[in-house]
Design a protein around this motif. Structure first.
Motif, PDB file in Angstrom:
ATOM      1  N   VAL A 152       0.877  -1.175   0.000  1.00  0.00           N
ATOM      2  CA  VAL A 152       0.000   0.000   0.000  1.00  0.00           C
ATOM      3  C   VAL A 152       0.911   1.220   0.000  1.00  0.00           C
ATOM      4  O   VAL A 152       1.674   1.416   0.951  1.00  0.00           O
ATOM      5  N   PRO A 153       0.881   2.055  -1.044  1.00  0.00           N
ATOM      6  CA  PRO A 153       1.845   3.155  -1.127  1.00  0.00           C
ATOM      7  C   PRO A 153       1.556   4.275  -0.130  1.00  0.00           C
ATOM      8  O   PRO A 153       0.400   4.618   0.143  1.00  0.00           O
ATOM      9  N   LEU A 154       2.630   4.824   0.412  1.00  0.00           N
ATOM     10  CA  LEU A 154       2.593   6.039   1.226  1.00  0.00           C
ATOM     11  C   LEU A 154       3.261   7.133   0.415  1.00  0.00           C
ATOM     12  O   LEU A 154       4.374   6.950  -0.073  1.00  0.00           O
ATOM     13  N   ARG A 155       2.580   8.262   0.269  1.00  0.00           N
ATOM     14  CA  ARG A 155       3.060   9.284  -0.662  1.00  0.00           C
ATOM     15  C   ARG A 155       3.485  10.557   0.057  1.00  0.00           C
ATOM     16  O   ARG A 155       2.876  10.979   1.039  1.00  0.00           O
ATOM     17  N   TRP A 156       4.530  11.144  -0.481  1.00  0.00           N
ATOM     18  CA  TRP A 156       5.016  12.460  -0.044  1.00  0.00           C
ATOM     19  C   TRP A 156       3.885  13.476  -0.161  1.00  0.00           C
ATOM     20  O   TRP A 156       3.118  13.428  -1.103  1.00  0.00           O
ATOM     21  N   PRO A 157       3.754  14.419   0.815  1.00  0.00           N
ATOM     22  CA  PRO A 157       4.637  14.590   1.968  1.00  0.00           C
ATOM     23  C   PRO A 157       4.079  14.040   3.282  1.00  0.00           C
ATOM     24  O   PRO A 157       4.810  13.954   4.258  1.00  0.00           O
ATOM     25  N   ASP A 158       2.761  13.674   3.338  1.00  0.00           N
ATOM     26  CA  ASP A 158       2.209  13.285   4.647  1.00  0.00           C
ATOM     27  C   ASP A 158       2.317  11.797   4.921  1.00  0.00           C
ATOM     28  O   ASP A 158       2.255  11.361   6.062  1.00  0.00           O
ATOM     29  N   PHE A 159       2.455  10.985   3.867  1.00  0.00           N
ATOM     30  CA  PHE A 159       2.696   9.545   3.959  1.00  0.00           C
ATOM     31  C   PHE A 159       1.577   8.780   4.679  1.00  0.00           C
ATOM     32  O   PHE A 159       1.817   7.676   5.174  1.00  0.00           O
ATOM     33  N   GLY A 187       8.864   8.156   8.984  1.00  0.00           N
ATOM     34  CA  GLY A 187       8.613   8.916  10.198  1.00  0.00           C
ATOM     35  C   GLY A 187       7.156   9.215  10.447  1.00  0.00           C
ATOM     36  O   GLY A 187       6.823   9.935  11.393  1.00  0.00           O
ATOM     37  N   VAL A 188       6.247   8.664   9.642  1.00  0.00           N
ATOM     38  CA  VAL A 188       4.828   8.944   9.832  1.00  0.00           C
ATOM     39  C   VAL A 188       4.287   8.144  11.017  1.00  0.00           C
ATOM     40  O   VAL A 188       4.761   7.038  11.321  1.00  0.00           O
ATOM     41  N   VAL A 189       3.303   8.716  11.704  1.00  0.00           N
ATOM     42  CA  VAL A 189       2.482   8.017  12.688  1.00  0.00           C
ATOM     43  C   VAL A 189       1.082   7.926  12.092  1.00  0.00           C
ATOM     44  O   VAL A 189       0.499   8.946  11.712  1.00  0.00           O
ATOM     45  N   PHE A 190       0.575   6.720  11.969  1.00  0.00           N
ATOM     46  CA  PHE A 190      -0.710   6.546  11.297  1.00  0.00           C
ATOM     47  C   PHE A 190      -1.848   7.142  12.124  1.00  0.00           C
ATOM     48  O   PHE A 190      -1.830   7.112  13.353  1.00  0.00           O
ATOM     49  N   SER A 191      -2.836   7.656  11.415  1.00  0.00           N
ATOM     50  CA  SER A 191      -3.983   8.284  12.061  1.00  0.00           C
ATOM     51  C   SER A 191      -4.880   7.234  12.710  1.00  0.00           C
ATOM     52  O   SER A 191      -4.810   6.035  12.391  1.00  0.00           O
ATOM     53  N   ALA A 192      -5.742   7.683  13.606  1.00  0.00           N
ATOM     54  CA  ALA A 192      -6.701   6.779  14.233  1.00  0.00           C
ATOM     55  C   ALA A 192      -7.593   6.128  13.188  1.00  0.00           C
ATOM     56  O   ALA A 192      -7.949   4.945  13.309  1.00  0.00           O
ATOM     57  N   ALA A 193      -7.952   6.885  12.144  1.00  0.00           N
ATOM     58  CA  ALA A 193      -8.806   6.328  11.092  1.00  0.00           C
ATOM     59  C   ALA A 193      -8.115   5.176  10.371  1.00  0.00           C
ATOM     60  O   ALA A 193      -8.750   4.167  10.029  1.00  0.00           O
ATOM     61  N   VAL A 194      -6.817   5.295  10.154  1.00  0.00           N
ATOM     62  CA  VAL A 194      -6.069   4.220   9.499  1.00  0.00           C
ATOM     63  C   VAL A 194      -6.029   2.988  10.399  1.00  0.00           C
ATOM     64  O   VAL A 194      -6.257   1.858   9.944  1.00  0.00           O
ATOM     65  N   ARG A 195      -5.746   3.196  11.668  1.00  0.00           N
ATOM     66  CA  ARG A 195      -5.704   2.056  12.591  1.00  0.00           C
ATOM     67  C   ARG A 195      -7.056   1.355  12.649  1.00  0.00           C
ATOM     68  O   ARG A 195      -7.138   0.113  12.635  1.00  0.00           O
ATOM     69  N   GLU A 196      -8.120   2.125  12.716  1.00  0.00           N
ATOM     70  CA  GLU A 196      -9.463   1.528  12.764  1.00  0.00           C
ATOM     71  C   GLU A 196      -9.760   0.740  11.496  1.00  0.00           C
ATOM     72  O   GLU A 196     -10.348  -0.352  11.544  1.00  0.00           O
ATOM     73  N   GLN A 197      -9.361   1.272  10.344  1.00  0.00           N
ATOM     74  CA  GLN A 197      -9.609   0.562   9.091  1.00  0.00           C
ATOM     75  C   GLN A 197      -8.823  -0.740   9.032  1.00  0.00           C
ATOM     76  O   GLN A 197      -9.337  -1.773   8.557  1.00  0.00           O
ATOM     77  N   ILE A 198      -7.596  -0.738   9.518  1.00  0.00           N
ATOM     78  CA  ILE A 198      -6.791  -1.961   9.524  1.00  0.00           C
ATOM     79  C   ILE A 198      -7.490  -3.046  10.334  1.00  0.00           C
ATOM     80  O   ILE A 198      -7.566  -4.209   9.910  1.00  0.00           O
ATOM     81  N   VAL A 199      -8.022  -2.681  11.486  1.00  0.00           N
ATOM     82  CA  VAL A 199      -8.709  -3.672  12.328  1.00  0.00           C
ATOM     83  C   VAL A 199      -9.962  -4.191  11.632  1.00  0.00           C
ATOM     84  O   VAL A 199     -10.229  -5.406  11.625  1.00  0.00           O
ATOM     85  N   ARG A 200     -10.735  -3.307  11.024  1.00  0.00           N
ATOM     86  CA  ARG A 200     -11.942  -3.744  10.314  1.00  0.00           C
ATOM     87  C   ARG A 200     -11.598  -4.709   9.180  1.00  0.00           C
ATOM     88  O   ARG A 200     -12.264  -5.743   9.006  1.00  0.00           O
ATOM     89  N   LEU A 201     -10.570  -4.388   8.423  1.00  0.00           N
ATOM     90  CA  LEU A 201     -10.194  -5.235   7.294  1.00  0.00           C
ATOM     91  C   LEU A 201      -9.664  -6.585   7.763  1.00  0.00           C
ATOM     92  O   LEU A 201      -9.971  -7.630   7.171  1.00  0.00           O
ATOM     93  N   ALA A 202      -8.879  -6.586   8.817  1.00  0.00           N
ATOM     94  CA  ALA A 202      -8.357  -7.846   9.338  1.00  0.00           C
ATOM     95  C   ALA A 202      -9.489  -8.735   9.826  1.00  0.00           C
ATOM     96  O   ALA A 202      -9.514  -9.949   9.559  1.00  0.00           O
TER      97      ALA A 202
END
Length: 403
Positions: A152-159, A187-202
């Motif tokens: 899953v690509p992370l893109r400049w600048p916020d990644f 150096g990115v810290v994933f947002s709460a929304a990203v963490r929640e989506q990862i759990v839902r998908l898993a």
């Protein structure tokens, strides 16, 4: 050269280290460190500190050696460290663990990741989802285990990942979702929304989440949030961390895996035939380190944040565009305005020691062949060095702006 068959070839290929003649090429870290040694350049490439860890932790290791703690530790780890890891998870995150069943000590996070992937991948049809750019051992270990890497690509600048691309990457063949947060190299810290989506998908696709949290105490804008603390995540998640980054003891190689007992047992079944056990006196020392007061952990993050800021100032003054890291040792900068026509980040980094007396790592070293073009002008710098070393690097890099 002999044609030597074996899994080494797919491992090297997975890591992008199989040369055209079929030999295993050296890593970019070895190449850049060699350049630093030959040229006397300031090495902001490889991510290890140039200062020792806390004196009391070093003293605890010496005391353990003097006390005779020099033989094999139990396969799961010394009881004091198993308990200390469980206490750490409760203290910082409110996670309750059985130290005898839900904690496993490893030879650093790298072995923990390798043992986990080898333990839980069972078919060439299994897929492992990672965020790209990724720590290079991920691709190597996935290839060694015989699975397919899906990125899953992370893109400049916020990644931050695109939610649609993340959803498209995870499917019924996904065995593991591997999450590095805080993230190396961006150096990115994933947002709460990203963490929640990862759990839902898993949960939806019956996948296991594996987290690499070695920078958990090096977050700059608030406390770290482990995915295992998200609603519904605990039963799906194996969390991996280590002592090296938090306590500046990267050479000790003391890491751990925590999570549900059945998953930890599966990892142990493989890990016991890799190193079996390691670093007995260092395990005792890290048990003491994990009990240091909050002021130590807060101070470590604050010190590294100041170094990040100093590094960023030097990079901007030299003509780089800079992505401000939210955690980890690393800062990513865009060298597009400083590169010669027709060159990329790897070319830039190979000439930087001679041009400016500084070593860095191209972000293309952390990307698959298919996606390297997305990172062609991006460079990773490590801020985990003494303040005077970072300041000197900034002075040297100023030569680029002068040129």
């Amino acid at each position: 050269m002999r044609d030597i068959p074996g899994a080494w070839r797919r491992t090297a290929r997975g890591a992008g280290l199989l040369s055209p003649d079929g030999a295993a090429a050296p890593t970019i870290f070895a190449e850049m460190t060699g350049l630093a040694l030959r040229t006397g350049a300031v090495n902001l490439g490889q991510g290890f500190p140039d200062e020792d860890g806390p004196a009391e932790v070093l003293a605890a290791a010496a005391a353990a050696i003097a006390a005779g703690e020099n033989q094999y530790a139990p396969g799961r780890g010394v009881p004091a460290l198993l308990q200390a890891v469980a206490d750490h998870q409760r203290r910082f995150y409110g996670i309750e663990l059985d130290p005898a069943r839900e904690v496993l000590i490893t030879a650093g996070a790298t072995e923990a990741l390798a043992a986990t992937l080898l333990a839980l991948i069972d078919s060439p049809d299994d897929e492992v989802v990672v965020f790209e750019p990724y720590y290079d051992s991920y691709a190597a270990c996935v290839a060694l285990a015989g699975a397919k890497l899906v990125t899953v690509p992370l893109r400049w600048p916020d990644f931050q990942p695109d939610p649609d691309e993340l959803a498209a990457a995870v499917g019924d063949r996904t065995r593991l979702i591997l999450v590095n947060d805080p993230h190396n190299p961006t150096g990115v810290v994933f947002s709460a929304a990203v963490r929640e989506q990862i759990v839902r998908l898993a949960d939806r696709h019956d996948a296991i989440i594996v987290t690499d949290e070695v920078y958990e105490h090096l977050v700059f804008n608030g406390p770290h949030t482990p995915i295992a603390t998200m609603p519904g995540a605990a039963a799906l998640t194996l969390s991996i961390s280590s002592a090296g980054k938090t306590f500046s003891t990267t050479g000790w190689k003391i890491g751990w895996v925590t999570g549900p007992a059945d998953l930890v047992d599966a990892v142990l079944a493989v890990k016991q035939f890799l190193t079996y056990t390691n670093g007995t006196p260092f395990q005792h020392a890290i048990a003491a380190a994990l009990g240091l007061p909050d002021a130590y952990f807060d101070g470590a993050a604050a010190t590294l944040r100041d170094k990040r800021d100093l590094l960023g100032e030097g990079l901007r003054a030299a003509g780089f565009a800079v992505s401000v890291a939210a955690g980890s040792y690393f800062t990513v900068a865009d060298a597009a305005d400083l590169m010669a026509p027709g060159t990329d980040a790897a070319d830039f980094c190979r000439t930087l020691p001679e041009r400016a007396g500084v070593v860095a790592i191209p972000l293309t070293a952390f990307a698959s062949t298919e996606r390297r073009g997305q990172y062609a002008s991006l460079v990773r710098f490590a801020a985990c060095k003494r303040t005077e070393v970072i300041a000197e690097a900034g002075r040297r890099l100023a030569a680029l702006a002068d040129a």
